[in-house]
Scaffold this motif. Structure first.
Motif, PDB file in Angstrom:
ATOM      1  N   TYR A   1      -1.975  -2.659  -7.392  1.00 55.97           N
ATOM      2  CA  TYR A   1      -1.435  -3.033  -5.544  1.00 55.97           C
ATOM      3  C   TYR A   1      -1.867  -3.899  -5.813  1.00 55.97           C
ATOM      4  O   TYR A   1      -0.092  -5.022  -5.250  1.00 55.97           O
ATOM      5  CB  TYR A   1      -2.773  -2.489  -4.789  1.00 55.97           C
TER       6      TYR A   1
ATOM      7  N   ASP B   1      -5.830   1.517 -10.640  1.00 60.17           N
ATOM      8  CA  ASP B   1      -4.932   1.565  -9.079  1.00 60.17           C
ATOM      9  C   ASP B   1      -4.529   0.041  -8.333  1.00 60.17           C
ATOM     10  O   ASP B   1      -3.994  -0.327  -7.952  1.00 60.17           O
ATOM     11  CB  ASP B   1      -4.914   2.159  -8.428  1.00 60.17           C
TER      12      ASP B   1
ATOM     13  N   VAL C   1       2.592   1.243  -3.112  1.00 55.75           N
ATOM     14  CA  VAL C   1       1.671   1.975  -4.116  1.00 55.75           C
ATOM     15  C   VAL C   1       0.813   4.211  -3.865  1.00 55.75           C
ATOM     16  O   VAL C   1       0.447   4.320  -5.347  1.00 55.75           O
ATOM     17  CB  VAL C   1       0.200   1.261  -4.406  1.00 55.75           C
TER      18      VAL C   1
ATOM     19  N   TYR D   1       0.740  -1.348   0.457  1.00 51.01           N
ATOM     20  CA  TYR D   1      -0.076   0.121   0.357  1.00 51.01           C
ATOM     21  C   TYR D   1       0.953   0.855  -0.258  1.00 51.01           C
ATOM     22  O   TYR D   1       0.327   1.876  -1.018  1.00 51.01           O
ATOM     23  CB  TYR D   1      -1.394  -0.353   0.996  1.00 51.01           C
TER      24      TYR D   1
END
Length: 69
Positions: free
Chosen positions: A53, A49, A26, A23
């Motif tokens: 991830y 996104d 990213v 997390y």
């Protein structure tokens, strides 16, 4: 990798640390992509996104699984 993480008496799965690391990575990549205007080339930002991830999480998991015999 330990099977469980003990956080003040609360047991969390061992993958939680990898998920948190993915997390944070990213989140940094999203900031770079937003500043460079890369999202103008992306059709669906949320799906992109999520895909990034998952790719980063899989890369971290593959890397750490090779470190542990």
């Amino acid at each position: 990798m330990p099977l469980e993480l003990d956080l003040y008496g609360v047991y969390l799965p061992g993958v939680f640390g990898l998920m948190l690391a993915a997390y944070l990575i990213v989140r940094g990549l999203r900031a770079v992509a937003a500043r460079t205007g890369f999202y103008a080339l992306v059709w669906h930002r949320a799906l992109f996104d999520l895909a990034v991830y998952v790719i980063v999480l899989d890369a971290l998991f593959s890397y750490t699984s090779k470190l542990i015999p």
